[in-house]
Design a protein around this motif. Structure first.
Motif, mmCIF file in Angstrom:
data_model
loop_
_atom_site.group_PDB
_atom_site.id
_atom_site.type_symbol
_atom_site.label_atom_id
_atom_site.label_comp_id
_atom_site.label_asym_id
_atom_site.label_seq_id
_atom_site.Cartn_x
_atom_site.Cartn_y
_atom_site.Cartn_z
ATOM 1 N N ASN A 211 0.828 -1.204 0.000
ATOM 2 C CA ASN A 211 0.000 0.000 0.000
ATOM 3 C C ASN A 211 0.863 1.255 0.000
ATOM 4 O OD1 ASN A 211 -2.471 -1.503 0.225
ATOM 5 N ND2 ASN A 211 -1.994 -1.817 2.393
ATOM 6 N N PRO A 212 0.313 2.388 -0.456
ATOM 7 C CA PRO A 212 1.076 3.642 -0.442
ATOM 8 C C PRO A 212 1.231 4.202 0.963
ATOM 9 C CG PRO A 212 -1.165 4.034 -1.199
ATOM 10 C CD PRO A 212 -1.019 2.550 -1.069
ATOM 11 N N ASN A 225 -4.868 13.055 -6.447
ATOM 12 C CA ASN A 225 -3.733 13.323 -5.579
ATOM 13 C C ASN A 225 -2.422 13.056 -6.313
ATOM 14 O OD1 ASN A 225 -4.981 13.775 -2.736
ATOM 15 N ND2 ASN A 225 -6.022 11.963 -3.519
ATOM 16 N N PRO A 226 -1.403 13.894 -6.072
ATOM 17 C CA PRO A 226 -0.104 13.667 -6.728
ATOM 18 C C PRO A 226 0.547 12.379 -6.244
ATOM 19 C CG PRO A 226 0.080 15.377 -5.055
ATOM 20 C CD PRO A 226 -1.382 15.070 -5.183
ATOM 21 N N ASP A 227 1.305 11.762 -7.121
ATOM 22 C CA ASP A 227 1.996 10.522 -6.780
ATOM 23 C C ASP A 227 3.032 10.797 -5.701
ATOM 24 O OD1 ASP A 227 2.683 7.911 -6.827
ATOM 25 O OD2 ASP A 227 3.554 7.913 -8.823
ATOM 26 N N GLU A 228 3.249 9.823 -4.802
ATOM 27 C CA GLU A 228 4.181 10.036 -3.708
ATOM 28 C C GLU A 228 5.621 9.780 -4.158
ATOM 29 O OE1 GLU A 228 2.825 7.415 -0.704
ATOM 30 O OE2 GLU A 228 3.812 5.646 -1.526
ATOM 31 N N ILE A 229 6.544 10.468 -3.469
ATOM 32 C CA ILE A 229 7.965 10.379 -3.782
ATOM 33 C C ILE A 229 8.572 9.218 -2.992
ATOM 34 C CG2 ILE A 229 10.161 11.601 -3.832
ATOM 35 C CD1 ILE A 229 8.016 12.789 -5.647
ATOM 36 N N ARG A 245 6.292 6.609 -7.004
ATOM 37 C CA ARG A 245 5.761 5.263 -6.780
ATOM 38 C C ARG A 245 5.263 4.620 -8.070
ATOM 39 N NH1 ARG A 245 0.796 2.811 -4.891
ATOM 40 N NH2 ARG A 245 1.277 0.981 -3.605
ATOM 41 N N SER A 246 4.528 5.345 -8.878
ATOM 42 C CA SER A 246 3.968 4.758 -10.090
ATOM 43 C C SER A 246 4.152 5.636 -11.322
ATOM 44 C CB SER A 246 2.466 4.468 -9.900
ATOM 45 O OG SER A 246 1.770 5.636 -9.499
ATOM 46 N N SER A 247 4.607 6.866 -11.151
ATOM 47 C CA SER A 247 4.809 7.779 -12.276
ATOM 48 C C SER A 247 6.288 7.824 -12.648
ATOM 49 C CB SER A 247 4.317 9.186 -11.917
ATOM 50 O OG SER A 247 2.967 9.164 -11.515
ATOM 51 N N HIS A 349 5.129 15.211 1.265
ATOM 52 C CA HIS A 349 6.262 14.661 0.528
ATOM 53 C C HIS A 349 7.522 14.607 1.393
ATOM 54 C CE1 HIS A 349 4.340 14.108 -3.245
ATOM 55 N NE2 HIS A 349 4.220 15.377 -3.571
ATOM 56 N N GLY A 350 7.596 15.445 2.417
ATOM 57 C CA GLY A 350 8.753 15.434 3.304
ATOM 58 C C GLY A 350 9.829 16.436 2.952
ATOM 59 N N PHE A 351 9.511 17.492 2.214
ATOM 60 C CA PHE A 351 10.547 18.468 1.874
ATOM 61 C C PHE A 351 9.957 19.850 1.631
ATOM 62 C CE2 PHE A 351 9.612 16.030 -2.084
ATOM 63 C CZ PHE A 351 9.030 17.040 -2.845
ATOM 64 N N ASP A 352 10.846 20.836 1.626
ATOM 65 C CA ASP A 352 10.532 22.213 1.268
ATOM 66 C C ASP A 352 11.323 22.589 0.030
ATOM 67 O OD1 ASP A 352 8.973 22.582 3.612
ATOM 68 O OD2 ASP A 352 10.770 23.077 4.761
#
Length: 526
Positions: A211-212, A225-229, A245-247, A349-352
């Motif tokens: 799962n994501p 929703n945008p794909d996760e990094i 993840r998928s893109s 995403h975990g970043f700035d």
């Protein structure tokens, strides 16, 4: 109130209620904290020495549930129900156990006077049906206990039944044994990804989750929703690749990638933060006129003007500084530049990303072979672009814990000959520094300059009123800053803030924020 008392649905191999295997620690904590009446207490357990390599556990004492996450990726790997008196559960609309309405309440950590849990007959005949033989674990030797544990496994779920050791016989089938009076109702259950508990525990914290990380991506509305990094790769010279993840991967080039590119590829930011603090500008040596930013890297990798420029987080702690020099002769230009610069905060995403005017690209690794992919000059200085990327580690115990999802990164080693040690987000700074110093060794004029360039700058994270405080887990940042600090202070034996100070260390194009346990809490790429 009806929602508060509704049972949690059990999904073998997938999750418990909204708790989904593979979900990130960041996303799970946000969901838990959004329901304070249902989940009033959240305890976080981790290893202070190696917080990024050891599992992280969330315990919900009032709900009888424990969640285990792996350390490097911080994703949910195991869901355990430890007290059936506090967790009303159902599987396909069938209750796992009926707790009597007049049953006495049990304090967290105490054992109920009578065993309350699903009986073997209920599990085997009504809930899940037949399965393969499980595993018997005898009582520990030397503890005087007469009770062992039989673990009955199904795909994605397992039950632990207490069993009297004297009655155990490997020659008797497990159905007869667990149906006898020597067996008690299940004391716990586990939800995991695997065909059985015996198989799943071999690589429980290392196998690839199905799962994501984001719960939003596992629902019906995931298309919007945008794909996760998954991973951020750093190549030097401001070149960055984000594996998704998928893109297909998203390739970012600092001082060239525009805010429009970011929104198109990563989605709109969760927040936009505009800088308003200039106290570290004294360390800056570069100046920029209205046409071009002038930044000199020369033979001084990791100068303090680069180091102080690296802490551009959205938590305002007095370290924010821009690439614009304090020129009293041009106050209008200064104010205009300052108002235009901002951070795109991607908490999920975990970043700035720091949005400013183009700067000179950081140098390539000096021992890397030229591949003909040198970065061309950026856009006109009148156009705003991405100039810095801040990758947050979400280290447990650190001041802004759970402000961001953990972002994993790696420094591409294909450009670095004779470097076999992984240079990634799980590496200690000692390992990173040793390799990076060797890489940049020829850039220093002498040993004295090398030592001078590698001095750390101390940064205090505990003096600001930050909503990213790890005290969120103890009641929320809505409380006053003084009460937050008191809570932190009481948790340390010496009566002082235990995780307020960090150190900044710089190399060309990279700035590391390092904790006292040698973990990297944030990497700034510029």
């Amino acid at each position: 109130m009806a929602e508060h008392n509704s049972p949690l649905q059990v999904y073998p191999g997938k999750g418990l209620g909204f708790l989904t295997l593979g979900a990130s620690l960041h996303d799970t904590l946000i969901r838990l904290k959004s329901q304070p009446l249902k989940y009033p207490t959240i305890d976080v357990s981790y290893s202070p020495a190696v917080p990024l390599l050891s599992p992280v556990a969330l315990t919900l004492p009032n709900n009888g549930v424990r969640l285990r996450f792996d350390g490097p990726d911080q994703r949910l790997r195991l869901i355990e129900v430890l007290d059936f008196t506090k967790a009303q559960l159902s599987y396909k609309n069938i209750d796992l156990v009926k707790v009597p309405e007049n049953a006495p309440s049990v304090a967290p950590g105490r054992t109920p006077p009578e065993a309350i849990g699903p009986a073997f007959r209920h599990v085997y005949h009504r809930l899940l049906g037949p399965t393969f033989p499980g595993e018997y674990v005898p009582p520990p030797a030397g503890e005087g206990s007469s009770e062992g544990t039989y673990i009955l496994s199904y795909p994605g779920i397992a039950f632990s039944f207490p069993f009297q050791d004297y009655a155990w016989s490997p020659k008797t089938d497990f159905v007869s044994l667990l149906s006898s009076s020597a067996a008690s109702p299940a004391k716990s259950l586990a939800i995991f990804n695997g065909s059985s508990w015996q198989e799943a525990r071999q690589n429980l914290f290392t196998r690839t989750p199905l799962n994501p990380r984001s719960l939003a991506l596992s629902g019906r509305g995931r298309e919007g929703n945008p794909d996760e990094i998954e991973l951020v790769k750093v190549f030097g010279q401001g070149r960055i690749e984000m594996t998704r993840r998928s893109s297909p991967p998203f390739r970012m080039i600092l001082s060239q990638t525009t805010p429009q590119d970011l929104v198109a590829e990563l989605g709109p930011p969760d927040a936009i933060y505009r800088k308003n603090d200039r106290r570290l500008s004294i360390h800056k040596t570069g100046t920029r006129d209205s046409k071009q930013q002038q930044t000199s890297y020369g033979n001084h990798p990791g100068r303090y003007d680069d180091l102080t420029d690296g802490d551009q987080s959205s938590t305002n702690t007095g370290t924010d500084d821009s690439d614009v020099s304090d020129d009293p002769a041009r106050p209008d230009q200064y104010e205009s530049d300052l108002s235009a610069e901002c951070f795109y905060n991607y908490f999920h995403h975990g970043f700035d990303v720091f949005i400013s005017y183009p700067t000179k690209s950081s140098p390539a690794f000096p021992i890397a072979e030229s591949n003909g992919n040198e970065i061309s000059p950026g856009h006109s200085s009148n156009r705003l672009v991405a100039t810095k990327l801040l990758l947050h580690g979400n280290v447990p115990g650190f001041y802004p814990f759970n402000r961001y999802r953990r972002s994993r990164w790696v420094i591409d080693q294909k450009q670095i000959p004779n470097c076999d040690t992984p240079l990634n987000s799980e590496s200690s700074f000692s390992e990173l520094s040793q390799n990076l110093r060797q890489i940049w060794k020829e850039s220093y004029a002498n040993e004295a300059e090398e030592k001078s360039s590698q001095r750390g700058m101390v940064l205090n994270r505990g003096w600001g009123d930050s909503p990213g405080s790890s005290c969120e887990l103890l009641g929320g940042w809505e409380e006053s800053a003084d009460s937050q600090r008191d809570t932190i202070r009481n948790s340390n034996s010496n009566g002082v803030l235990g995780f307020g100070n960090t150190e900044l260390f710089g190399f060309p194009g990279l700035v590391f924020e390092v904790l006292k346990n040698d973990a990297v809490s944030c990497l700034t790429v510029f």
